[in-house]
Scaffold this motif. Structure first.
Motif, PDB file in Angstrom:
ATOM      1  N   CYS A  46       0.867  -1.247   0.037  1.00 40.67           N
ATOM      2  CA  CYS A  46       0.068   0.013  -0.042  1.00 40.67           C
ATOM      3  C   CYS A  46       0.918   1.173  -0.032  1.00 40.67           C
ATOM      4  O   CYS A  46       1.861   1.176   0.608  1.00 40.67           O
ATOM      5  CB  CYS A  46      -1.118  -0.154   1.214  1.00 40.67           C
ATOM      6  SG  CYS A  46      -2.064  -1.510   1.206  1.00 40.67           S
ATOM      7  N   GLY A  60      -3.796   4.085  -2.522  1.00 38.54           N
ATOM      8  CA  GLY A  60      -4.040   2.544  -2.787  1.00 38.54           C
ATOM      9  C   GLY A  60      -3.220   1.609  -2.712  1.00 38.54           C
ATOM     10  O   GLY A  60      -2.107   1.720  -2.019  1.00 38.54           O
ATOM     11  N   LYS A  70      -0.625  -5.031  -9.553  1.00 37.38           N
ATOM     12  CA  LYS A  70      -2.028  -4.398  -9.956  1.00 37.38           C
ATOM     13  C   LYS A  70      -2.866  -4.465  -8.797  1.00 37.38           C
ATOM     14  O   LYS A  70      -2.502  -4.920  -7.628  1.00 37.38           O
ATOM     15  CB  LYS A  70      -2.737  -5.788 -10.789  1.00 37.38           C
ATOM     16  CG  LYS A  70      -2.300  -5.913 -12.225  1.00 37.38           C
ATOM     17  CD  LYS A  70      -3.023  -7.016 -13.089  1.00 37.38           C
ATOM     18  CE  LYS A  70      -2.314  -6.944 -14.177  1.00 37.38           C
ATOM     19  NZ  LYS A  70      -3.380  -7.967 -15.259  1.00 37.38           N
ATOM     20  N   GLY A  71      -3.914  -3.281  -8.747  1.00 33.55           N
ATOM     21  CA  GLY A  71      -4.642  -3.054  -7.555  1.00 33.55           C
ATOM     22  C   GLY A  71      -5.436  -1.867  -7.772  1.00 33.55           C
ATOM     23  O   GLY A  71      -5.989  -1.835  -8.867  1.00 33.55           O
ATOM     24  N   THR A  72      -5.482  -1.104  -6.918  1.00 27.98           N
ATOM     25  CA  THR A  72      -6.043   0.221  -6.977  1.00 27.98           C
ATOM     26  C   THR A  72      -5.027   1.473  -6.955  1.00 27.98           C
ATOM     27  O   THR A  72      -4.186   1.580  -6.232  1.00 27.98           O
ATOM     28  CB  THR A  72      -7.324   0.340  -5.849  1.00 27.98           C
ATOM     29  OG1 THR A  72      -6.658   0.193  -4.570  1.00 27.98           O
ATOM     30  CG2 THR A  72      -8.334  -0.820  -5.964  1.00 27.98           C
ATOM     31  N   ASN A  74      -5.825   5.480  -5.815  1.00 30.12           N
ATOM     32  CA  ASN A  74      -6.765   6.608  -5.386  1.00 30.12           C
ATOM     33  C   ASN A  74      -6.391   7.936  -5.847  1.00 30.12           C
ATOM     34  O   ASN A  74      -5.156   8.550  -5.911  1.00 30.12           O
ATOM     35  CB  ASN A  74      -6.789   6.819  -3.879  1.00 30.12           C
ATOM     36  CG  ASN A  74      -7.337   5.615  -3.207  1.00 30.12           C
ATOM     37  OD1 ASN A  74      -8.255   4.822  -3.841  1.00 30.12           O
ATOM     38  ND2 ASN A  74      -6.800   4.979  -2.118  1.00 30.12           N
ATOM     39  N   LYS A  80     -11.820   9.939  -6.003  1.00 30.64           N
ATOM     40  CA  LYS A  80     -12.126   8.692  -6.701  1.00 30.64           C
ATOM     41  C   LYS A  80     -11.006   7.562  -6.634  1.00 30.64           C
ATOM     42  O   LYS A  80      -9.812   7.863  -6.501  1.00 30.64           O
ATOM     43  CB  LYS A  80     -12.378   9.029  -8.191  1.00 30.64           C
ATOM     44  CG  LYS A  80     -13.597  10.004  -8.654  1.00 30.64           C
ATOM     45  CD  LYS A  80     -13.779  10.253  -9.877  1.00 30.64           C
ATOM     46  CE  LYS A  80     -15.156  11.165  -9.889  1.00 30.64           C
ATOM     47  NZ  LYS A  80     -15.428  11.247 -11.359  1.00 30.64           N
ATOM     48  N   THR A  81     -11.523   6.280  -6.987  1.00 32.85           N
ATOM     49  CA  THR A  81     -10.371   5.237  -6.790  1.00 32.85           C
ATOM     50  C   THR A  81     -10.658   4.539  -8.232  1.00 32.85           C
ATOM     51  O   THR A  81     -11.911   4.372  -8.725  1.00 32.85           O
ATOM     52  CB  THR A  81     -10.903   4.024  -5.908  1.00 32.85           C
ATOM     53  OG1 THR A  81     -10.799   4.795  -4.526  1.00 32.85           O
ATOM     54  CG2 THR A  81     -10.096   3.031  -5.915  1.00 32.85           C
ATOM     55  N   TYR A  82      -9.479   4.372  -8.970  1.00 32.86           N
ATOM     56  CA  TYR A  82      -9.452   3.626 -10.079  1.00 32.86           C
ATOM     57  C   TYR A  82      -8.772   2.231  -9.962  1.00 32.86           C
ATOM     58  O   TYR A  82      -7.847   1.840  -9.159  1.00 32.86           O
ATOM     59  CB  TYR A  82      -8.749   4.446 -11.280  1.00 32.86           C
ATOM     60  CG  TYR A  82      -9.395   5.805 -11.419  1.00 32.86           C
ATOM     61  CD1 TYR A  82     -10.334   5.964 -12.404  1.00 32.86           C
ATOM     62  CD2 TYR A  82      -9.050   7.024 -10.725  1.00 32.86           C
ATOM     63  CE1 TYR A  82     -11.232   7.075 -12.606  1.00 32.86           C
ATOM     64  CE2 TYR A  82      -9.728   8.233 -10.848  1.00 32.86           C
ATOM     65  CZ  TYR A  82     -10.594   8.216 -11.854  1.00 32.86           C
ATOM     66  OH  TYR A  82     -11.411   9.423 -12.244  1.00 32.86           O
ATOM     67  N   SER A  83      -9.028   1.409 -11.142  1.00 31.10           N
ATOM     68  CA  SER A  83      -8.239   0.041 -11.135  1.00 31.10           C
ATOM     69  C   SER A  83      -6.866   0.871 -11.491  1.00 31.10           C
ATOM     70  O   SER A  83      -6.691   1.708 -12.117  1.00 31.10           O
ATOM     71  CB  SER A  83      -8.567  -0.903 -12.259  1.00 31.10           C
ATOM     72  OG  SER A  83      -8.484  -0.235 -13.329  1.00 31.10           O
ATOM     73  N   GLY A  84      -5.783   0.146 -10.921  1.00 31.43           N
ATOM     74  CA  GLY A  84      -4.240   0.402 -11.222  1.00 31.43           C
ATOM     75  C   GLY A  84      -3.319  -0.569 -11.554  1.00 31.43           C
ATOM     76  O   GLY A  84      -3.689  -1.830 -11.312  1.00 31.43           O
ATOM     77  N   GLY A  97      -3.527   4.394 -13.403  1.00 28.38           N
ATOM     78  CA  GLY A  97      -4.881   4.449 -13.036  1.00 28.38           C
ATOM     79  C   GLY A  97      -5.689   4.370 -14.124  1.00 28.38           C
ATOM     80  O   GLY A  97      -5.467   5.110 -15.397  1.00 28.38           O
TER      81      GLY A  97
END
Length: 113
Positions: A46, A60, A70-72, A74, A80-84, A97
């Motif tokens: 994190c 994220g 891979k993850g999220t 912010n 907002k939170t995006y796939s990352g 992101g």
């Protein structure tokens, strides 16, 4: 005595990789001067902002090993939170992101500190 030394060398050679940090771990600098610390355990890492306006906020978490994660992500200024995803190569990490299932992605390069 030589057998004991040889055994110690062999054991340490195999043990060292088990304790090696993942490439994503450490402090990274964005182009605007913001420092981000990635840390974790297992395969989950994190990111936390260390300075500036969003100090202490999470950006994220990523899972993976080696160069690719891979993850999220912010986007703190948007809330907002995006796939990352993140890719580490040497002293550079490319952090992306993505929205719409990965059709639209925004990336930036961070430098290891």
């Amino acid at each position: 005595m030589m057998k004991l030394i040889s055994a110690a060398i062999v054991i340490s050679a195999f043990a060292a990789p088990a304790f090696a940090a993942e490439p994503i771990e450490g402090t990274w600098k964005r182009s605007n001067g913001t420092l981000i610390q990635y840390s974790g355990s297992g395969d989950k890492f994190c990111g936390t902002v260390l300075n500036n306006e969003y100090k202490g906020k999470s950006i994220g978490c990523m899972s993976g090993k080696g160069a690719d994660y891979k993850g999220t992500v912010n986007k703190l200024d948007e809330g907002k939170t995006y796939s990352g995803k993140a890719h580490v190569e040497g002293k550079t990490m490319t952090l992306s992101g993505c929205a719409l299932g990965g059709l639209i992605c925004k990336s930036e390069s961070l430098a290891r500190q």
